[in-house]
Design a protein around this motif. Structure first.
Motif, mmCIF file in Angstrom:
data_model
loop_
_atom_site.group_PDB
_atom_site.id
_atom_site.type_symbol
_atom_site.label_atom_id
_atom_site.label_comp_id
_atom_site.label_asym_id
_atom_site.label_seq_id
_atom_site.Cartn_x
_atom_site.Cartn_y
_atom_site.Cartn_z
ATOM 1 N N SER A 134 -0.946 6.847 -8.373
ATOM 2 C CA SER A 134 -0.759 5.535 -8.978
ATOM 3 C C SER A 134 -0.051 5.656 -10.324
ATOM 4 O O SER A 134 0.824 4.847 -10.656
ATOM 5 C CB SER A 134 -2.115 4.848 -9.154
ATOM 6 O OG SER A 134 -1.955 3.576 -9.751
ATOM 7 N N THR A 191 -1.581 1.608 -2.591
ATOM 8 C CA THR A 191 -2.906 2.023 -3.071
ATOM 9 C C THR A 191 -3.986 1.600 -2.088
ATOM 10 O O THR A 191 -4.908 2.376 -1.775
ATOM 11 C CB THR A 191 -3.175 1.410 -4.453
ATOM 12 O OG1 THR A 191 -2.164 1.855 -5.376
ATOM 13 C CG2 THR A 191 -4.545 1.816 -4.976
ATOM 14 N N GLN A 192 -3.888 0.356 -1.586
ATOM 15 C CA GLN A 192 -4.870 -0.131 -0.606
ATOM 16 C C GLN A 192 -4.856 0.704 0.672
ATOM 17 O O GLN A 192 -5.892 0.897 1.299
ATOM 18 C CB GLN A 192 -4.567 -1.595 -0.266
ATOM 19 C CG GLN A 192 -4.796 -2.559 -1.424
ATOM 20 C CD GLN A 192 -4.218 -3.935 -1.152
ATOM 21 O OE1 GLN A 192 -3.627 -4.189 -0.098
ATOM 22 N NE2 GLN A 192 -4.373 -4.839 -2.111
ATOM 23 N N GLN A 193 -3.697 1.211 1.023
ATOM 24 C CA GLN A 193 -3.568 2.025 2.238
ATOM 25 C C GLN A 193 -3.955 3.484 1.996
ATOM 26 O O GLN A 193 -3.966 4.286 2.939
ATOM 27 C CB GLN A 193 -2.135 1.963 2.765
ATOM 28 C CG GLN A 193 -1.653 0.567 3.108
ATOM 29 C CD GLN A 193 -2.501 -0.115 4.154
ATOM 30 O OE1 GLN A 193 -2.788 0.453 5.202
ATOM 31 N NE2 GLN A 193 -2.929 -1.341 3.865
ATOM 32 N N GLY A 194 -4.280 3.828 0.748
ATOM 33 C CA GLY A 194 -4.641 5.199 0.422
ATOM 34 C C GLY A 194 -3.477 6.159 0.527
ATOM 35 O O GLY A 194 -3.675 7.356 0.810
ATOM 36 N N ARG A 220 0.648 -1.876 -5.030
ATOM 37 C CA ARG A 220 -0.730 -2.281 -4.702
ATOM 38 C C ARG A 220 -1.025 -2.041 -3.235
ATOM 39 O O ARG A 220 -2.109 -1.565 -2.876
ATOM 40 C CB ARG A 220 -0.942 -3.761 -5.055
ATOM 41 C CG ARG A 220 -1.088 -4.039 -6.536
ATOM 42 C CD ARG A 220 -1.634 -5.437 -6.766
ATOM 43 N NE ARG A 220 -0.745 -6.465 -6.233
ATOM 44 C CZ ARG A 220 0.257 -7.013 -6.918
ATOM 45 N NH1 ARG A 220 0.499 -6.623 -8.157
ATOM 46 N NH2 ARG A 220 1.010 -7.941 -6.369
ATOM 47 N N TRP A 221 -0.073 -2.367 -2.374
ATOM 48 C CA TRP A 221 -0.287 -2.156 -0.941
ATOM 49 C C TRP A 221 -0.432 -0.672 -0.635
ATOM 50 O O TRP A 221 -1.296 -0.277 0.162
ATOM 51 C CB TRP A 221 0.886 -2.752 -0.167
ATOM 52 C CG TRP A 221 0.790 -2.524 1.311
ATOM 53 C CD1 TRP A 221 0.039 -3.237 2.212
ATOM 54 C CD2 TRP A 221 1.456 -1.507 2.071
ATOM 55 N NE1 TRP A 221 0.200 -2.734 3.481
ATOM 56 C CE2 TRP A 221 1.070 -1.667 3.429
ATOM 57 C CE3 TRP A 221 2.345 -0.492 1.750
ATOM 58 C CZ2 TRP A 221 1.531 -0.839 4.439
ATOM 59 C CZ3 TRP A 221 2.819 0.340 2.763
ATOM 60 C CH2 TRP A 221 2.414 0.163 4.083
ATOM 61 N N GLU A 251 0.145 -12.822 4.274
ATOM 62 C CA GLU A 251 -0.430 -13.536 3.131
ATOM 63 C C GLU A 251 0.542 -14.513 2.481
ATOM 64 O O GLU A 251 0.115 -15.499 1.872
ATOM 65 C CB GLU A 251 -0.915 -12.534 2.071
ATOM 66 C CG GLU A 251 -2.061 -11.658 2.535
ATOM 67 C CD GLU A 251 -2.606 -10.796 1.409
ATOM 68 O OE1 GLU A 251 -2.218 -11.034 0.247
ATOM 69 O OE2 GLU A 251 -3.408 -9.893 1.696
#
Length: 342
Positions: free
Chosen positions: A30, A75-78, A72-73, A101
């Motif tokens: 990140s 990060t959400q997906q690891g 952000r996406w 969304e």
């Protein structure tokens, strides 16, 4: 006799220079992606667009906002990769998730705003650009979405809550807001309104020269906007009360309240919606005034060519799109004006 130590002829620095950007010892992915974003924003602010003009801060914000959404996406997906590790298939997954969304319009916008970022990555790091891949799933602009034209009652009520142009009104914000709303009814873009300067006005002739988008101001650039008589009066009153502002010697026409500097887009947006709420209405977008002005001019019988000149359009596509909202209403009124034909 011992030799004296020699002194440096150089000027001693009294402060320790700090690095341009602190580099973490063991950065996470990140943090690495944040560093990419910082360098990209710096690149945009130091570069010109395809028209040879510096990127406006509003454009830089839009482009970097799209990159943050992608970050952000990831990060959400690891995901452990940085941006250079993204391939076409992964980017297609991001756009599909974003579509769920934000629907068609939002996805089209973020896809367009990410294109310069991947071109930058390609040039800086010699990476493959997914936008050159025919397998990238494209999201076109939404079709059939008509602009929304504001009612005459709404505009009239906005003018009323800002003093209705009464000469006895001396409130700084009311006089300013009333003048701004009047100028918006002339059909200017929000960005054009905010970049108006004192030397943009010729109130004796009832004219204003708006700066082209991207904030260029070469000699002779910018189209001329005719101002309605009441708009001229409103702006004249604003210029008088503007003298009370501590930054009145500056060049920008619109100034913030509480002696703040020039009015920003967010300030304009908040002002309009605050005034709309005071008048008992839902939220409004500044660009809706431009749609409304187009309908007003066409309803008054102005030719499409003249409307295009005033609105700054070179392609009739925009005229057709803006005129679509109230086309049926204008056609009916025109037919009724003909009366009995036989």
């Amino acid at each position: 006799m011992s030799a004296q130590p020699k002194r440096s002829p150089l000027r001693a620095s009294k402060t320790t220079a700090s690095p341009l950007r602190a580099v973490p010892q063991d950065p996470s992915q990140s943090e690495v992606r944040a560093a990419f974003l910082s360098d990209y924003a710096t690149h945009l602010r130091a570069s010109n667009n395809k028209h040879g003009r510096p990127y406006q801060e509003k454009t830089v914000t839009a482009y970097t906002k799209a990159v943050r959404a992608l970050d952000r996406w990831m990060t959400q997906q690891g995901m452990e990769e940085d941006f250079t590790g993204l391939d076409t298939a992964t980017l297609n997954l991001f756009f599909r998730a974003y579509f769920e969304e934000h629907e068609q319009g939002g996805t089209n916008t973020v896809q367009r705003n990410l294109r310069p970022f991947f071109s930058w990555l390609e040039g800086e790091f010699d990476t493959a650009n997914p936008y050159r891949d025919k397998n990238l799933q494209r999201y076109s602009p939404p079709v059939g979405v008509k602009p929304k034209t504001l009612s005459a009652e709404f505009v009239g009520d906005l003018l009323k809550v800002t003093g209705n142009g009464h000469p006895r009104v001396r409130d700084f914000e009311k006089v300013r807001d009333h003048a701004i709303i009047r100028v918006l009814t002339e059909g200017v873009r929000a960005e054009e309104l905010l970049t108006l300067r004192l030397d943009s006005l010729n109130l004796e002739q009832g004219l204003a020269q708006v700066v082209p988008l991207k904030d260029a101001r070469a000699a002779g650039e910018g189209r001329i906007i005719p101002l309605q008589p009441k708009t001229v009066v409103a702006v004249t009153r604003w210029l008088r009360i503007r003298e009370q502002h501590k930054m009145s010697k500056g060049e920008h026409l619109w100034l913030g309240s509480r002696n703040r500097g020039r009015l920003t887009y967010s300030g304009l947006y908040r002002m309009l919606n605050r005034r709309a709420g005071e008048a008992g209405y839902d939220s409004v977008h500044p660009h809706q005034f431009r749609h409304t002005a187009t309908d007003d001019m066409l309803s008054a019988g102005m030719s499409g060519e003249d409307v295009m000149t005033i609105q700054g359009w070179k392609d009739p596509t925009m005229l057709r799109r803006y005129a679509q909202d109230m086309a049926a209403s204008r056609a009916l009124k025109a037919a009724r004006r003909m009366g009995d034909r036989y």
